[in-house]
Design a protein around this motif. Structure first.
Motif, PDB file in Angstrom:
ATOM      1  N   HIS A 179       1.879  11.585   0.452  1.00  0.00           N
ATOM      2  CA  HIS A 179       2.254  12.671   1.357  1.00  0.00           C
ATOM      3  C   HIS A 179       2.209  13.982   0.588  1.00  0.00           C
ATOM      4  N   ASP A 230       6.325   9.585  -0.845  1.00  0.00           N
ATOM      5  CA  ASP A 230       5.248   8.801  -0.246  1.00  0.00           C
ATOM      6  C   ASP A 230       5.842   7.664   0.578  1.00  0.00           C
ATOM      7  N   GLU A 272       1.047   5.261   0.603  1.00  0.00           N
ATOM      8  CA  GLU A 272       0.388   6.378   1.268  1.00  0.00           C
ATOM      9  C   GLU A 272       0.961   7.674   0.711  1.00  0.00           C
ATOM     10  N   GLU A 280       0.847  -1.186   0.000  1.00  0.00           N
ATOM     11  CA  GLU A 280       0.000   0.000   0.000  1.00  0.00           C
ATOM     12  C   GLU A 280       0.879   1.230   0.000  1.00  0.00           C
TER      13      GLU A 280
END
Length: 156
Positions: free
Chosen positions: A101, A106, A99, A97
């Protein structure tokens, strides 16, 4: 074949120690004041630093020992203080996964997904981070028999 992801002793772990030491040095004027405010803020500052140092000194590591997953907390990365086991039947698949930013790169998370979720590892979402995460996910999939869902296959 045991597979382990540990954050302790990596460069970022040592950088965090230097940040804690710099914060302790920076807070010295709070201890020298004679007013109540100085004492209160000094106590608050060093209490927060003590908490952060405790969290720094007890890093966790995740692993596969050949029959089950585990997470253990180790004093300074060497002495095991607490260990928790997770049977592989609790998980359905292995996911990567990402995420997003707002600032900076990220984060990329390697997650065991099922009736419970276990974050097995994390990296910066760079080319090297993706390569490390995919290699560990493939090794975990081969060792455990859990399917590895590529980032575009996360539905379901």
């Amino acid at each position: 074949m045991p597979l382990i992801y540990r954050a302790a002793l990596r460069p970022g772990w040592w950088v965090a120690l230097w940040v804690l030491l710099a914060a302790a040095w920076f807070g010295q004027p709070l201890l020298s004041g004679a007013s109540f405010e100085h004492g209160f803020f000094g106590l608050f500052w060093y209490t927060m630093l003590a908490l952060a140092t405790l969290l720094w000194a007890l890093p966790s590591e995740q692993g596969w020992d050949g029959s089950q997953f585990y997470r253990r907390w180790r004093l300074l990365g060497f002495i095991t203080l607490f260990k928790r086991h997770y049977p592989p039947a609790r998980f359905r698949r292995i996911l990567l996964e990402q995420e997003s930013h707002l600032f900076g790169r990220d984060s990329l998370w390697l997650v065991l997904d099922g009736e419970a979720r276990l974050v097995f590892g994390h990296w910066r979402a760079s080319a090297g981070g993706h390569a490390h995460a995919r290699a560990l996910a493939a090794a975990l999939a081969a060792a455990t028999g859990l399917p590895f869902a590529e980032p575009g296959d996360q539905a379901g």
